[in-house]
Design a protein around this motif. Structure first.
Motif, PDB file in Angstrom:
ATOM      1  N   SER A  98      -9.139  -5.390 -17.150  1.00 19.59           N
ATOM      2  CA  SER A  98      -9.608  -6.111 -18.327  1.00 19.59           C
ATOM      3  C   SER A  98     -11.089  -6.447 -18.209  1.00 19.59           C
ATOM      4  CB  SER A  98      -8.805  -7.401 -18.512  1.00 19.59           C
ATOM      5  OG  SER A  98      -7.456  -7.119 -18.763  1.00 19.59           O
ATOM      6  N   GLN A  99     -11.744  -6.596 -19.347  1.00 14.38           N
ATOM      7  CA  GLN A  99     -13.132  -7.033 -19.374  1.00 14.38           C
ATOM      8  C   GLN A  99     -13.211  -8.480 -18.888  1.00 14.38           C
ATOM      9  OE1 GLN A  99     -15.628  -4.855 -20.132  1.00 14.38           O
ATOM     10  NE2 GLN A  99     -13.957  -3.363 -20.243  1.00 14.38           N
ATOM     11  N   SER A 100     -14.330  -8.825 -18.282  1.00 14.06           N
ATOM     12  CA  SER A 100     -14.479 -10.156 -17.689  1.00 14.06           C
ATOM     13  C   SER A 100     -14.393 -11.269 -18.726  1.00 14.06           C
ATOM     14  CB  SER A 100     -15.816 -10.246 -16.951  1.00 14.06           C
ATOM     15  OG  SER A 100     -16.894  -9.958 -17.833  1.00 14.06           O
ATOM     16  N   SER A 101     -14.666 -10.936 -19.999  1.00 12.22           N
ATOM     17  CA  SER A 101     -14.627 -11.955 -21.039  1.00 12.22           C
ATOM     18  C   SER A 101     -13.211 -12.228 -21.536  1.00 12.22           C
ATOM     19  CB  SER A 101     -15.496 -11.520 -22.227  1.00 12.22           C
ATOM     20  OG  SER A 101     -15.022 -10.287 -22.763  1.00 12.22           O
ATOM     21  N   GLU A 102     -12.253 -11.394 -21.162  1.00  7.05           N
ATOM     22  CA  GLU A 102     -10.885 -11.546 -21.633  1.00  7.05           C
ATOM     23  C   GLU A 102     -10.075 -12.389 -20.649  1.00  7.05           C
ATOM     24  OE1 GLU A 102      -9.701  -7.489 -21.785  1.00  7.05           O
ATOM     25  OE2 GLU A 102     -10.527  -7.149 -23.791  1.00  7.05           O
ATOM     26  N   PRO A 103      -9.094 -13.138 -21.145  1.00  2.00           N
ATOM     27  CA  PRO A 103      -8.222 -13.868 -20.213  1.00  2.00           C
ATOM     28  C   PRO A 103      -7.395 -12.896 -19.378  1.00  2.00           C
ATOM     29  CG  PRO A 103      -7.387 -14.027 -22.457  1.00  2.00           C
ATOM     30  CD  PRO A 103      -8.738 -13.379 -22.553  1.00  2.00           C
ATOM     31  N   ILE A 104      -7.144 -13.273 -18.145  1.00  2.00           N
ATOM     32  CA  ILE A 104      -6.307 -12.473 -17.258  1.00  2.00           C
ATOM     33  C   ILE A 104      -4.859 -12.791 -17.594  1.00  2.00           C
ATOM     34  CG2 ILE A 104      -5.613 -12.139 -14.858  1.00  2.00           C
ATOM     35  CD1 ILE A 104      -8.574 -12.879 -14.169  1.00  2.00           C
ATOM     36  N   ILE A 105      -4.112 -11.750 -17.945  1.00  4.00           N
ATOM     37  CA  ILE A 105      -2.731 -11.937 -18.397  1.00  4.00           C
ATOM     38  C   ILE A 105      -1.781 -11.775 -17.216  1.00  4.00           C
ATOM     39  CG2 ILE A 105      -0.915 -11.128 -19.942  1.00  4.00           C
ATOM     40  CD1 ILE A 105      -3.129 -10.113 -21.812  1.00  4.00           C
ATOM     41  N   ILE A 106      -1.032 -12.819 -16.954  1.00 10.83           N
ATOM     42  CA  ILE A 106       0.027 -12.777 -15.937  1.00 10.83           C
ATOM     43  C   ILE A 106       1.344 -12.603 -16.674  1.00 10.83           C
ATOM     44  CG2 ILE A 106       1.161 -14.028 -14.070  1.00 10.83           C
ATOM     45  CD1 ILE A 106      -1.452 -15.623 -13.733  1.00 10.83           C
ATOM     46  N   ILE A 136      -6.867 -17.670 -17.676  1.00 12.68           N
ATOM     47  CA  ILE A 136      -5.583 -16.990 -17.486  1.00 12.68           C
ATOM     48  C   ILE A 136      -4.637 -17.317 -18.638  1.00 12.68           C
ATOM     49  CG2 ILE A 136      -5.792 -16.975 -14.974  1.00 12.68           C
ATOM     50  CD1 ILE A 136      -3.737 -19.273 -14.925  1.00 12.68           C
ATOM     51  N   ARG A 137      -3.661 -16.431 -18.812  1.00 12.77           N
ATOM     52  CA  ARG A 137      -2.592 -16.665 -19.790  1.00 12.77           C
ATOM     53  C   ARG A 137      -1.307 -16.079 -19.219  1.00 12.77           C
ATOM     54  NH1 ARG A 137      -4.332 -14.104 -24.519  1.00 12.77           N
ATOM     55  NH2 ARG A 137      -2.903 -12.341 -24.369  1.00 12.77           N
ATOM     56  N   LEU A 138      -0.223 -16.837 -19.333  1.00 11.01           N
ATOM     57  CA  LEU A 138       1.088 -16.370 -18.881  1.00 11.01           C
ATOM     58  C   LEU A 138       1.883 -15.885 -20.083  1.00 11.01           C
ATOM     59  CD1 LEU A 138       3.305 -16.101 -16.667  1.00 11.01           C
ATOM     60  CD2 LEU A 138       4.013 -18.435 -17.272  1.00 11.01           C
ATOM     61  N   GLU A 139       2.381 -14.651 -19.994  1.00  7.40           N
ATOM     62  CA  GLU A 139       3.224 -14.070 -21.034  1.00  7.40           C
ATOM     63  C   GLU A 139       4.630 -13.892 -20.456  1.00  7.40           C
ATOM     64  OE1 GLU A 139       2.354 -13.003 -24.152  1.00  7.40           O
ATOM     65  OE2 GLU A 139       0.157 -13.151 -24.106  1.00  7.40           O
ATOM     66  N   VAL A 140       5.579 -14.597 -21.022  1.00  9.66           N
ATOM     67  CA  VAL A 140       6.966 -14.528 -20.552  1.00  9.66           C
ATOM     68  C   VAL A 140       7.799 -13.817 -21.607  1.00  9.66           C
ATOM     69  CG1 VAL A 140       9.011 -15.845 -19.879  1.00  9.66           C
ATOM     70  CG2 VAL A 140       6.724 -16.628 -19.187  1.00  9.66           C
ATOM     71  N   THR A 174       4.417  -0.394 -23.635  1.00  9.62           N
ATOM     72  CA  THR A 174       3.321  -0.667 -24.570  1.00  9.62           C
ATOM     73  C   THR A 174       2.580  -1.951 -24.205  1.00  9.62           C
ATOM     74  OG1 THR A 174       4.647  -1.982 -26.133  1.00  9.62           O
ATOM     75  CG2 THR A 174       4.660   0.415 -26.415  1.00  9.62           C
ATOM     76  N   LEU A 175       3.119  -2.727 -23.255  1.00 11.55           N
ATOM     77  CA  LEU A 175       2.522  -3.999 -22.881  1.00 11.55           C
ATOM     78  C   LEU A 175       1.484  -3.819 -21.779  1.00 11.55           C
ATOM     79  CD1 LEU A 175       5.740  -6.222 -22.764  1.00 11.55           C
ATOM     80  CD2 LEU A 175       4.197  -5.852 -24.699  1.00 11.55           C
ATOM     81  N   HIS A 176       0.582  -4.779 -21.690  1.00 11.69           N
ATOM     82  CA  HIS A 176      -0.412  -4.773 -20.614  1.00 11.69           C
ATOM     83  C   HIS A 176      -0.411  -6.121 -19.917  1.00 11.69           C
ATOM     84  CE1 HIS A 176      -4.081  -4.570 -18.315  1.00 11.69           C
ATOM     85  NE2 HIS A 176      -4.515  -5.649 -18.944  1.00 11.69           N
ATOM     86  N   PHE A 177      -0.273  -6.087 -18.591  1.00 16.85           N
ATOM     87  CA  PHE A 177      -0.409  -7.277 -17.766  1.00 16.85           C
ATOM     88  C   PHE A 177      -1.417  -6.980 -16.670  1.00 16.85           C
ATOM     89  CE2 PHE A 177       4.299  -7.444 -18.830  1.00 16.85           C
ATOM     90  CZ  PHE A 177       4.153  -8.353 -19.867  1.00 16.85           C
ATOM     91  N   ASP A 178      -2.323  -7.917 -16.428  1.00 15.87           N
ATOM     92  CA  ASP A 178      -3.263  -7.754 -15.313  1.00 15.87           C
ATOM     93  C   ASP A 178      -2.566  -8.018 -13.985  1.00 15.87           C
ATOM     94  OD1 ASP A 178      -5.929  -7.364 -16.739  1.00 15.87           O
ATOM     95  OD2 ASP A 178      -5.189  -9.200 -17.677  1.00 15.87           O
ATOM     96  N   ILE A 179      -1.619  -8.939 -14.017  1.00 18.53           N
ATOM     97  CA  ILE A 179      -0.865  -9.332 -12.825  1.00 18.53           C
ATOM     98  C   ILE A 179       0.574  -9.587 -13.274  1.00 18.53           C
ATOM     99  CG2 ILE A 179      -0.630 -11.070 -10.979  1.00 18.53           C
ATOM    100  CD1 ILE A 179      -3.613 -11.796 -11.535  1.00 18.53           C
ATOM    101  N   ARG A 249      -6.790  -5.925  -7.473  1.00 14.23           N
ATOM    102  CA  ARG A 249      -5.691  -5.610  -8.395  1.00 14.23           C
ATOM    103  C   ARG A 249      -5.542  -4.099  -8.552  1.00 14.23           C
ATOM    104  NH1 ARG A 249      -8.044  -9.919 -11.616  1.00 14.23           N
ATOM    105  NH2 ARG A 249      -8.702  -8.464 -13.261  1.00 14.23           N
ATOM    106  N   LYS A 250      -6.659  -3.422  -8.737  1.00 14.56           N
ATOM    107  CA  LYS A 250      -6.611  -1.976  -8.952  1.00 14.56           C
ATOM    108  C   LYS A 250      -6.106  -1.244  -7.712  1.00 14.56           C
ATOM    109  CE  LYS A 250      -9.441   1.983 -10.337  1.00 14.56           C
ATOM    110  NZ  LYS A 250     -10.790   2.435 -10.778  1.00 14.56           N
ATOM    111  N   GLN A 251      -6.656  -1.580  -6.554  1.00 16.21           N
ATOM    112  CA  GLN A 251      -6.266  -0.888  -5.322  1.00 16.21           C
ATOM    113  C   GLN A 251      -4.806  -1.159  -4.982  1.00 16.21           C
ATOM    114  OE1 GLN A 251      -8.114   1.435  -3.877  1.00 16.21           O
ATOM    115  NE2 GLN A 251      -9.573   1.002  -5.536  1.00 16.21           N
ATOM    116  N   MET A 252      -4.352  -2.367  -5.254  1.00 13.36           N
ATOM    117  CA  MET A 252      -2.972  -2.722  -4.921  1.00 13.36           C
ATOM    118  C   MET A 252      -1.975  -1.955  -5.781  1.00 13.36           C
ATOM    119  SD  MET A 252      -1.442  -6.554  -4.379  1.00 13.36           S
ATOM    120  CE  MET A 252      -2.269  -6.741  -2.792  1.00 13.36           C
TER     121      MET A 252
END
Length: 285
Positions: A98-106, A136-140, A174-179, A249-252
């Motif tokens: 994700s771009q640095s300006s976007e929230p990281i989605i867990i 950050i933002r949590l998506e459940v 179709t979903l995207h999660f950073d973590i 995140r990418k390497q893992m």
């Protein structure tokens, strides 16, 4: 209500000299006290017939070693057939940073029964939100939020899109999660589960932190293709590392995808029912 039909099928199989194979993947005899499906008494009438089937079978198939150990207390003829990623419906997706300006989605995905599992992580989630706020933002998806996580701006809940697995797989990709997180309360029921979530999360290109329990211990090489966490401090530390380090995140997730491609694709392990029968025969010998 299907017990008479089951009895008839067993009688027909015995009369015809056919083997009876019973497969199960959840230890429903050991639902925890706080499990929603136990409170709803969903399986009360089914437990005794299921136990009969487990005892009657000539061969029992289970996906995990922990479940095998339990099943062997009822039937000595138990074989292990692990869950694999069905790559006819799942495709391995390149990780997206994700771009640095976007929230990281867990992200967290689970059926309606997993509320106690995510509730066990509530203090960690609330502390992360306090620490990182709107970064950050949590998506459940699926399981209802525990009361501790309701009405928090950084947490969004979505209902399960479908109970049909092939349709779920199509939608989930179709979903995207950073973590991603895969938290399990430590009890016998959960220890007998498989690590299928690791395979699914990895397929969509998401690195994860997983409970340090049997379902994930054989899949996750801690710090390499994912993180294992046993307590509050470990969850906080390891999630914080992933939040703060996009390259990690990418390497893992690339390492996790290598693990899946090399060992856990259905197409590379089982191509036909004959493959299954051959494997079962080898295990029984």
């Amino acid at each position: 209500k299907n017990a008479p039909l089951y009895d008839q099928i067993i009688a027909n199989a015995r009369n015809a000299g056919k083997y009876i194979i019973y497969e199960f993947d959840d230890l429903l005899f050991e639902l925890p006290e706080n499990h929603p499906e136990r409170a709803q008494e969903l399986y009360n009438t089914a437990l005794l017939p299921m136990l009969s089937a487990l005892i009657d079978a000539d061969l029992v198939i289970v996906p995990t070693d922990e479940l095998r150990k339990v099943a062997e207390t009822y039937n000595p003829n138990v074989v292990l057939l692990p869950n694999y990623l069905d790559d006819t419906i799942w495709k391995i997706r390149e990780p997206q940073v994700s771009q640095s300006s976007e929230p990281i989605i867990i992200g967290y995905m689970g059926s309606d029964s997993h509320t106690p599992d995510i509730a066990s992580l509530s203090p960690v989630i609330k502390e992360l939100i306090e620490r990182y706020s709107n970064r950050i933002r949590l998506e459940v998806w699926g399981t209802p939020l525990p009361s501790e996580l309701e009405n928090i701006d950084q947490i969004r809940w979505h209902p399960s899109p479908t109970n049909v697995y092939s349709e779920f797989a199509k939608f989930f990709q179709t979903l995207h999660f950073d973590i991603v997180i895969a938290t399990l309360a430590d009890n016998l029921f959960n220890r007998c589960k498989s690590g299928l979530k690791f395979l699914e999360y990895t397929a969509i290109g998401s690195p994860g932190v997983y409970s340090n329990l049997a379902p994930y211990q054989g899949l996750v090489n801690d710090g390499v293709n994912g993180f294992l966490a046993s307590n509050r401090n470990e969850w906080l530390e390891k999630l914080s590392q992933l939040i703060e380090n996009p390259e990690l995140r990418k390497q893992m997730v690339l390492a996790a995808q290598k693990t899946v491609k090399e060992n856990w694709l259905l197409s590379e392990n089982i191509k036909s029912w004959q493959d299954i029968f051959d494997r079962l025969n080898r295990q029984k010998q």
